[in-house]
Design an enzyme around this catalytic site. Structure first.
Site, PDB file in Angstrom:
ATOM      1  N   GLU A 289       0.882  -1.174   0.000  1.00 36.21           N
ATOM      2  CA  GLU A 289       0.000   0.000   0.000  1.00 36.21           C
ATOM      3  C   GLU A 289       0.909   1.210   0.000  1.00 36.21           C
ATOM      4  OE1 GLU A 289      -1.716   3.166   0.583  1.00 36.21           O
ATOM      5  OE2 GLU A 289      -1.834   2.587   2.695  1.00 36.21           O
ATOM      6  N   CYS A 323      -2.242   8.666   3.626  1.00 34.67           N
ATOM      7  CA  CYS A 323      -2.237   8.361   2.194  1.00 34.67           C
ATOM      8  C   CYS A 323      -3.608   8.610   1.586  1.00 34.67           C
ATOM      9  CB  CYS A 323      -1.777   6.929   1.952  1.00 34.67           C
ATOM     10  SG  CYS A 323      -2.627   5.707   2.953  1.00 34.67           S
TER      11      CYS A 323
END
Length: 518
Positions: A289, A323
């Protein structure tokens, strides 16, 4: 596959004086223990290498949170041997026993919730609300993955058998030793999710936490030990990414790598993992990720206040160091001026300062390196757009950068394309919904995105064509909940592994088909 009942961990209500008092006491408890030294944990043993780094409070850089011993290559090799040995018994441990370790760990975190959160406030610079949500999410991961593993164990009927001919079975088996490389921005939640998923699936782990938040990682390892996790299943080896990280990624006995972090590091890991090392007999699996350049698209005819509120909350929660944070606001020309005005007003109203204060909404950025990077982007923004609010930075005490908004940008401007990872919002105008959607998709990333619209056709179009792993309609683009919004993105945002989702654990296992003739 149905799971046992699962409920998310409730968030603390800091409007209640008694709850604020409990958090204040937790901060005091954490402060009493600042400056401690933390060893490696390999095979259940504490090891002191003598090579120390200091974890410091980003709001007050002179304050040492803890001194953490750093692993050497020899230590990492020792950890690998311990993990390989432990794997032989852990992979045969019943799923119920493995899940019970997670449930017990969740109970330990729940009992000490404010202490874990308070440590994040000091070590990670997280405001109270953000730290509390981080701990709650860690508990959710433990509860969710534990129950999911129990469901995956009961899959006898997923393949067909032929009467009087054969009995067919399909089962999941563990992979092996995993290298778990975790981020600093969710130092408990993401670390817990990545680690617990690997462990409950029957794997053993080499855990390399982020170098700026190693103390909270140590506390999680302690909690799992207290929950009864056998020695060698989880090995804590903080150290340099270029040294220890590379070593465990390249090791021929590493079966899989689970990584959360920057695009640049993630690409390097993906490349390294693809190379088969001497003595390696498998292709390494990578669960990654990475970054995002997430957009909130505002359509015409919307509630101006709601749109601006969603943008500001998503852009500046935890100083934009998520993020999933809203890094770009793409606003229809019909409402552009009104929404921009409200964004400026709401941003100016944010309480900016030391997260020790319960009223603080935006605290420091994580360290000197982040401070310098974001400061550079502010200079770039001055050339590319118009500064609406913020733009000031101070390193006198800690690493503080004001919530900053640049407007009137070209969609192809650097600050509209590159991940800044800080309290930094870039805003541009769109001539139509179609134009806004094209701008939103014009990025190498594809993690989160949101559309605020009252137009049903536009909402449906976004469902199909807004190319992100996590799409939100008429709400902000942050705040995915375990079990509700499985999280992971497309393109350079990673492998779309969907943490907190129904197929995440399967990435840590491999399927085995067995057929017995009658």
């Amino acid at each position: 596959m149905a799971m046992y009942p699962y409920q998310t961990e409730p968030l603390s209500d800091f409007s209640i004086p008694e709850v604020r008092d409990l958090y204040t006491k937790a901060l005091q408890t954490v402060r009493k223990n600042l400056g401690k030294t933390y060893p490696l944990i390999i095979g259940g043993k504490r090891l002191f290498t003598g090579k120390l780094i200091e974890s410091r409070n980003p709001a007050f850089d002179q304050e040492v949170v803890g001194q953490v011993h750093q692993a050497t290559i020899e230590d990492a090799e020792m950890a690998m041997k311990e993990a390989l040995t432990a794997f032989e018994t852990w992979k045969k441990t019943p799923a119920t026993s493995r899940a019970n370790v997670l449930f017990k760990t969740a109970a330990i975190l729940r009992k000490n919730k404010h202490e874990f959160s308070a440590l994040m406030t000091i070590e990670g610079g997280k405001p109270w609300v953000e730290a509390d949500a981080d701990t709650a999410e860690a508990i959710d991961f433990l509860e969710y993955y534990g129950r999911q593993m129990l469901s995956l164990e009961r899959i006898d009927d997923v393949v067909l058998s032929r009467r009087n001919m054969e009995r067919n079975e399909y089962k999941y088996i563990s992979l092996g030793v995993g290298a778990i490389i975790t981020p600093w921005n969710f130092p408990l939640a993401i670390l817990t999710g990545m680690t617990s998923a690997a462990i409950v699936a029957g794997n053993t782990v080499l855990l390399k936490p982020a170098s700026v938040t190693p103390c909270i990682a140590y506390k999680l390892v302690e909690a799992m030990e207290q929950a009864g996790l056998p020695a060698g299943v989880l090995n804590y080896i903080p150290g340099s990414g270029s040294e220890i990280g590379n070593y465990i990624v390249n090791h021929p006995k590493t079966r899989f790598i689970s990584f959360t972090g920057s695009k640049e590091v993630g690409m390097g890991i993906y490349e390294q993992a693809a190379k088969v090392q001497p003595g390696q007999i498998w292709l390494k699996r990578v669960i990654a990720e990475m970054g995002g350049k997430d957009a909130i698209v505002v359509d015409s005819g919307v509630d101006i206040d709601m749109a601006a509120d969603a943008i500001v909350k998503a852009a500046f929660g935890y100083s934009g160091q998520k993020c999933s944070a809203c890094s770009r606001a793409i606003i229809h020309q019909d409402v552009y001026d009104a929404v921009v005005k409200r964004i400026g007003e709401y941003t100016k109203a944010l309480k900016f300062g030391d997260p020790i204060d319960h009223a603080t909404q935006v605290g420091p950025v994580i360290d000197k390196k982040a401070f310098a990077k974001i400061s550079d982007y502010i200079q770039i923004g001055q050339r590319e757009g118009k500064l609406l609010v913020g733009g000031k930075a101070s390193s006198d005490k800690g690493w503080f950068i004001e919530p900053t908004v640049f407007v009137d940008l070209d969609p192809k401007a650097r600050i509209m394309q590159e991940e800044v990872f800080g309290p930094f919002l870039s805003v541009c105008k769109a001539t139509s919904f179609e134009d806004a959607l094209a701008i939103a998709n014009n990025t190498e990333f594809g993690l989160t995105g949101a559309l605020i619209s009252t137009n049903r056709a536009h909402l449906d179009r976004a469902r199909e064509d807004f190319h992100v792993g996590n799409l939100y309609l008429n709400r902000k683009c942050t705040g995915a909940i375990v079990g509700y919004q499985p999280f992971g993105g497309f393109n350079m945002s990673g492998t779309d592994s969907k943490a907190g989702g129904p197929d995440y654990l399967v990435l840590h296992m491999q399927g085995k088909s067995i057929s017995e003739a009658f």
